[in-house]
Design a protein around this motif. Structure first.
Motif, PDB file in Angstrom:
ATOM      1  N   GLN A  25       1.574 -11.062  24.624  1.00  0.00           N
ATOM      2  CA  GLN A  25       1.710  -9.863  23.483  1.00  0.00           C
ATOM      3  C   GLN A  25       0.303  -9.805  22.675  1.00  0.00           C
ATOM      4  OE1 GLN A  25       2.329 -12.989  22.721  1.00  0.00           O
ATOM      5  NE2 GLN A  25       3.004 -13.276  20.632  1.00  0.00           N
ATOM      6  N   GLY A  76      -1.506 -13.187  22.385  1.00  0.00           N
ATOM      7  CA  GLY A  76      -0.634 -14.402  22.206  1.00  0.00           C
ATOM      8  C   GLY A  76      -0.080 -14.947  23.495  1.00  0.00           C
ATOM      9  N   GLN A 129      -1.286  -8.598  10.366  1.00  0.00           N
ATOM     10  CA  GLN A 129      -0.139  -8.823   9.862  1.00  0.00           C
ATOM     11  C   GLN A 129       0.017  -8.175   8.318  1.00  0.00           C
ATOM     12  OE1 GLN A 129       2.734 -10.248  11.280  1.00  0.00           O
ATOM     13  NE2 GLN A 129       1.376 -10.399  12.972  1.00  0.00           N
ATOM     14  N   HIS A 130      -1.196  -7.997   7.667  1.00  0.00           N
ATOM     15  CA  HIS A 130      -1.090  -7.680   6.432  1.00  0.00           C
ATOM     16  C   HIS A 130      -2.275  -6.443   6.326  1.00  0.00           C
ATOM     17  CE1 HIS A 130       0.903 -11.667   5.974  1.00  0.00           C
ATOM     18  NE2 HIS A 130       1.667 -10.867   4.955  1.00  0.00           N
ATOM     19  N   GLY A 131      -1.881  -5.855   5.036  1.00  0.00           N
ATOM     20  CA  GLY A 131      -3.032  -5.052   4.580  1.00  0.00           C
ATOM     21  C   GLY A 131      -3.142  -3.570   5.147  1.00  0.00           C
ATOM     22  N   LEU A 132      -4.109  -2.822   4.869  1.00  0.00           N
ATOM     23  CA  LEU A 132      -4.110  -1.607   5.574  1.00  0.00           C
ATOM     24  C   LEU A 132      -3.965  -1.159   6.946  1.00  0.00           C
ATOM     25  CD1 LEU A 132      -6.762   0.413   2.872  1.00  0.00           C
ATOM     26  CD2 LEU A 132      -4.382   0.588   3.142  1.00  0.00           C
ATOM     27  N   SER A 182       2.640  -0.548   3.965  1.00  0.00           N
ATOM     28  CA  SER A 182       2.237  -2.053   4.524  1.00  0.00           C
ATOM     29  C   SER A 182       1.753  -2.900   3.528  1.00  0.00           C
ATOM     30  CB  SER A 182       0.850  -1.532   5.441  1.00  0.00           C
ATOM     31  OG  SER A 182      -0.147  -0.965   4.400  1.00  0.00           O
ATOM     32  N   ALA A 183       1.949  -4.075   3.894  1.00  0.00           N
ATOM     33  CA  ALA A 183       2.154  -5.293   2.866  1.00  0.00           C
ATOM     34  C   ALA A 183       0.601  -5.666   2.623  1.00  0.00           C
ATOM     35  CB  ALA A 183       2.962  -6.182   3.207  1.00  0.00           C
ATOM     36  N   ASN A 184       0.123  -6.337   1.488  1.00  0.00           N
ATOM     37  CA  ASN A 184      -1.226  -7.046   1.469  1.00  0.00           C
ATOM     38  C   ASN A 184      -0.700  -8.435   1.406  1.00  0.00           C
ATOM     39  OD1 ASN A 184      -2.779  -4.905   1.751  1.00  0.00           O
ATOM     40  ND2 ASN A 184      -2.198  -4.440  -0.605  1.00  0.00           N
ATOM     41  N   ASN A 185      -1.662  -9.257   1.797  1.00  0.00           N
ATOM     42  CA  ASN A 185      -1.248 -10.709   1.576  1.00  0.00           C
ATOM     43  C   ASN A 185      -1.912 -11.246   0.412  1.00  0.00           C
ATOM     44  OD1 ASN A 185      -0.670 -13.316   1.872  1.00  0.00           O
ATOM     45  ND2 ASN A 185      -2.475 -13.682   3.319  1.00  0.00           N
ATOM     46  N   ASP A 237       1.262   3.572   2.152  1.00  0.00           N
ATOM     47  CA  ASP A 237       1.947   3.753   3.308  1.00  0.00           C
ATOM     48  C   ASP A 237       2.738   2.870   3.623  1.00  0.00           C
ATOM     49  OD1 ASP A 237       0.260   1.538   3.981  1.00  0.00           O
ATOM     50  OD2 ASP A 237      -0.654   2.304   5.632  1.00  0.00           O
ATOM     51  N   VAL A 297       3.047 -19.146  18.769  1.00  0.00           N
ATOM     52  CA  VAL A 297       3.663 -17.981  19.799  1.00  0.00           C
ATOM     53  C   VAL A 297       3.562 -16.789  19.214  1.00  0.00           C
ATOM     54  CG1 VAL A 297       5.605 -17.157  20.977  1.00  0.00           C
ATOM     55  CG2 VAL A 297       5.246 -19.680  20.875  1.00  0.00           C
ATOM     56  N   VAL A 298       4.075 -16.491  17.885  1.00  0.00           N
ATOM     57  CA  VAL A 298       3.927 -15.021  17.528  1.00  0.00           C
ATOM     58  C   VAL A 298       2.613 -14.700  16.966  1.00  0.00           C
ATOM     59  CG1 VAL A 298       5.216 -13.288  16.062  1.00  0.00           C
ATOM     60  CG2 VAL A 298       6.592 -15.182  17.321  1.00  0.00           C
ATOM     61  N   ASN A 331      -8.983 -14.213  19.186  1.00  0.00           N
ATOM     62  CA  ASN A 331      -7.958 -14.231  20.211  1.00  0.00           C
ATOM     63  C   ASN A 331      -6.881 -13.198  19.726  1.00  0.00           C
ATOM     64  OD1 ASN A 331      -6.312 -14.899  22.384  1.00  0.00           O
ATOM     65  ND2 ASN A 331      -5.468 -16.458  21.291  1.00  0.00           N
ATOM     66  N   GLY A 361      -0.392 -16.083  17.102  1.00  0.00           N
ATOM     67  CA  GLY A 361      -1.354 -16.626  17.924  1.00  0.00           C
ATOM     68  C   GLY A 361      -1.946 -17.891  17.424  1.00  0.00           C
ATOM     69  N   LEU A 411      -1.877  -9.311  19.571  1.00  0.00           N
ATOM     70  CA  LEU A 411      -1.472  -9.869  18.232  1.00  0.00           C
ATOM     71  C   LEU A 411      -2.223  -9.134  17.249  1.00  0.00           C
ATOM     72  CD1 LEU A 411      -2.392 -13.693  18.880  1.00  0.00           C
ATOM     73  CD2 LEU A 411      -0.261 -12.742  18.438  1.00  0.00           C
ATOM     74  N   ASN A 425       0.847  -1.045   0.010  1.00  0.00           N
ATOM     75  CA  ASN A 425       0.087   0.000   0.199  1.00  0.00           C
ATOM     76  C   ASN A 425       1.012   1.223  -0.152  1.00  0.00           C
ATOM     77  OD1 ASN A 425      -2.492  -1.408   0.297  1.00  0.00           O
ATOM     78  ND2 ASN A 425      -1.934  -1.909   2.398  1.00  0.00           N
ATOM     79  N   GLN A 461      -2.248  -3.106   9.169  1.00  0.00           N
ATOM     80  CA  GLN A 461      -0.902  -3.771   9.441  1.00  0.00           C
ATOM     81  C   GLN A 461      -0.739  -3.084  10.790  1.00  0.00           C
ATOM     82  OE1 GLN A 461       1.665  -4.159   6.362  1.00  0.00           O
ATOM     83  NE2 GLN A 461       3.229  -5.251   7.518  1.00  0.00           N
TER      84      GLN A 461
END
Lengths: 426, 324
Positions: free
Chosen positions: B202, B198, B207-210, A190-193, A188, A253-254, B195, A256, B204, A186, B212
């Motif tokens: 932490q 973590g 991870q991706h997208g606008l 950020s990465a899209n999947n 900004d 762990v990271v 959930n 969830g 959670l 994007n 993030q």
């Protein structure tokens, strides 16, 4: 005829078949990790490039790696291999040739993973040839063909460096020059999947590769003597297993939740890492090597994504990062009894010597593969008016833009008709 | 706030001009939304052009609107209950149902994707038909039916007779008293909580997208509180709709004060965070809170709220499973 000669030939031939079958694994891996509109292209081009790489290997590659009259970079005989058998060899030279050809084919397939979803078909053609002539044979010669790294005692039993790191470095050069796919990042940052279209394909691919790896590693004994291939296979399997488990745990762990893509990458990373060391380390060490590979591949994919290096099939992390770790690991874990090449590792009283050789091997091979691949691709980019398809072609998908038909015709034609303006369908 | 209410467009203009004054307080923002919707309803009545409604009725809103927890932009969720079914009434309220769905859309409330709108015959019925429908849903116990019942339980009357919704909620309360499995089905319908804490404690994030680096407040934070409190309200026959009012009522019921300790403050804090997510420049409303942009103390606060929400949700599940 000598029974051992026949048995060695038979075993190595079986290894070659398994390794060639890994191309099927790569087809599923890449197709599953990418989008539907590119699936036919991915499948077809992989068969094509393996074919082309085979011809290049026959014409020049084999001679460059194993030929005599060598200079610093390559050997200079055995071009256009005639099928002649070398006398007093432990196995049929023809079998050895096919086995080595399979490795060259795998390396270029890994390299081309960095092209995924955005490169012109013509770029695949040219790069396959040039990689098979200028990149792979040089490193294979240095390490397996009696070159300068072999003289230093570089340990790389089945090719963590020769096959995987070399392929990954070329993929890195391609990924940098091709730039990210449309929609990956994007504004900004950020990465899209851009999720692959079939996770089942990807999982099946990993299983095919896992089985094929017995040909890759255990087959690399090129001998049945003492059934040592069994030990190599044992180490290989345990490293893959530890990689899968470690990747599951770290993602759980990271993030969830245990992430499927990470699990699959973990198994492959374990396999890549153990490739260098499978014949040189104890069984327990193979578990450690695989486990560490499973963890680092997770962080590696995150690292590349953050650096805006779009690697759709995780070639850089699975083959590159894990390849580096695998190559270095033998400098830590190689035992005095098993280190038939080079010296024992750091943990076995060998000091830093072997680790240093491994590090030097990784650095020089990696730098060579990256630099030469980058230069090749850069020149191709200038000469060919770009190596990436146009924006419109990328959006319509490479199945249609490069080949004129879809891998999933019913599905894609349906989607196309849905996209057509209403007036046209009335 | 003078306004021209002759067209939906003019109501929209008035709404857009004035909404900015309510951005720092959820309560007054929701009162403003109610005001807008009432104006839309009055205009809809006149546009149907058949004089006064032919019988008593009740127009309710549900979802976040029903619970008085709307942000700046929110989907439509509403329904109609009218006194008696006959040909004339059915035709009138069908027409009115369509009009009161179209009007809010023009004024800036997107259509409900789940079609919980007065234009849908499922949500526009006479009182008697509503009662039959609720009973059918409770007997049916299917996933959809239970979900509809939960939506209905958040209904709050905007215009018309107040008692209709309450009478119908009583049907649900009384039925579940006699049929314990229904409450369990209600609970099973909302057991999933996203959930976001973590194993190492932490938060959670996406991870991706606008979004993030952000956490989805709607799914991870609001829903555990809203669902748990709604379920307890159904169980205890609390007919209030706002989660805060429900909490207050429940606290006065024996045994809940300990479990609900601190929940009210947590929920108020969440509502405040929610309002900060409206982006004035792009006029977009999100549920994603960027964790990285928060101070250490705020992060700690969010983490505690998330954990408490999960705890409350688990408490509700355990209580209903136990059957007391």
């Amino acid at each position: 005829m000598d029974v051992m000669y026949l048995m060695n030939s038979l075993w190595t031939m079986l290894g070659a078949i398994l390794v060639i079958f890994m191309i099927g694994g790569f087809i599923l891996l890449e197709a599953g990790s990418t989008r539907m509109k590119n699936a036919g292209h991915v499948a077809g081009k992989t068969v094509f490039t393996f074919g082309l790489a085979s011809l290049v290997f026959w014409a020049l590659g084999y001679g460059f790696i194993f030929g005599s009259d060598a200079n610093f970079f390559v050997g200079m005989s055995e071009f256009f291999y005639s099928g002649e058998l070398v006398k007093d060899s432990g196995l049929a030279t023809t079998v050895f040739f096919v086995f080595q050809l399979a490795f060259a084919g795998i390396s270029v397939t890994i390299a081309l993973g960095g092209f995924a979803e955005r490169a012109k078909f013509s770029a695949y053609v040219i790069f396959t040839i040039l990689f098979g002539v200028l990149v792979y044979p040089v490193i294979a010669h240095w390490i397996w063909g009696g070159g300068w790294l072999a003289e230093h005692g570089k340990q790389d039993f089945a090719g963590s460096t020769v096959v995987h790191l070399t392929g990954a470095m070329a993929a890195l050069a391609a990924t940098i020059l091709l730039k990210p796919r449309i929609g990956k990042y994007n504004k900004d940052g950020s990465a899209n999947n851009l999720a692959g279209h079939n996770q089942v394909y990807t999982a099946l691919a990993v299983l095919i590769l896992w089985v094929g790896w017995f040909g890759f590693n255990a087959g690399s004994t090129v001998s049945v003597d003492g059934a040592f291939f069994g030990f190599v296979a044992l180490n290989t399997n345990l490293a893959a297993a530890a990689g899968a488990v470690a990747a599951t745990l770290i993602s759980w762990v990271v993030l969830g939740k245990p992430d499927i893509t990470t699990i699959l990458n973990g198994a492959l990373a374990g396999l890549v890492a153990i490739t260098a060391s499978c014949a040189f380390v104890d069984v327990w060490a193979s578990v450690v090597i695989g486990f560490v590979a499973g963890v680092i591949v997770f962080y590696s994919t995150r690292f590349f994504e953050k650096k805006k290096i779009d690697d759709p099939i995780f070639a850089l992390s699975v083959h590159g990062t894990a390849g580096i770790w695998g190559t270095l690991s033998t400098g830590l874990f190689a035992t005095p009894e098993l280190a038939t090449v080079g010296k024992p590792g750091l943990l076995y009283g060998g000091g830093f010597e072997q680790l240093g050789v491994q590090l030097m091997g990784v650095a020089t091979s990696g730098a060579y593969a990256f630099t030469v691949s980058y230069v090749i691709l850069y020149i191709m980019k200038k000469v060919m008016g770009g190596i990436r398809v146009s924006e419109e072609e990328e959006i319509m998908g490479l199945d249609m833009s490069e080949h004129g038909n879809y891998g999933y015709p019913e599905q894609m034609v349906l989607e196309e008709s849905n996209l057509r303006p209403v007036v046209e369908t009335k | 706030m003078e306004t021209d209410v002759r067209t939906y467009e003019s109501i929209k203009e008035w709404k857009d001009k004035n909404i900015a004054s309510f951005l720092d307080d959820t309560d007054s923002l929701n009162k403003f939304h109610d005001q807008v919707m009432s104006k839309v309803f009055d205009l809809a009545i006149s546009r149907v052009n058949k004089g006064s409604p032919p019988c008593e009725f009740s127009w309710f809103i549900t979802g976040s609107g029903g619970r008085c927890e709307q942000g700046v932009i929110s989907d439509q969720d509403h329904g109609l209950i009218y006194e008696i079914s006959n040909v004339e009434n059915d035709i009138y309220f069908k027409k009115l149902g369509e009009e009161v769905s179209y009007g809010p859309f023009i004024v800036g409330y997107p259509y409900c994707q789940g079609n919980v709108m007065s234009s849908n015959s499922l949500w526009c019925k006479s009182k008697h038909e509503w009662k039959e429908q609720l009973l059918k849903w409770m007997e049916d116990e299917s996933w959809d039916a239970i979900r509809y019942l939960q939506i209905f339980y958040d209904a709050r009357v905007l215009t018309g007779r107040n008692s209709y919704v309450e009478e119908l909620k009583m049907v649900i309360y009384e039925y579940q008293l006699k049929h314990h499995t229904v409450l369990k089905r209600f609970m099973e319908n909302v057991t999933h909580v996203k959930n976001v804490i973590g194993p190492l404690g932490q938060i959670l994030v996406e991870q991706h997208g606008l979004y993030q680096g952000s956490v989805n407040l709607k799914y991870a934070a609001f829903l555990p509180y809203v669902n748990a409190i709604r379920l307890l309200s159904i169980k205890e026959g609390v007919y209030e709709t706002s989660t805060l009012d429900r909490m207050n009522c429940l606290k006065q019921t024996k045994g809940y004060s300990k479990a609900l300790n601190g929940c009210e403050d947590n929920f108020l804090t969440l509502l405040k965070y929610r309002l900060t997510l409206f982006q004035v420049e792009s006029y977009t409303d999100t549920h994603y809170l960027n964790i990285e942009s928060l101070h250490k103390e705020q992060r700690k606060e969010i983490k505690r709220i998330l954990k408490d929400g999960k705890k409350l949700h688990d408490y509700m599940i355990a209580l209903i499973e136990k059957g007391c």
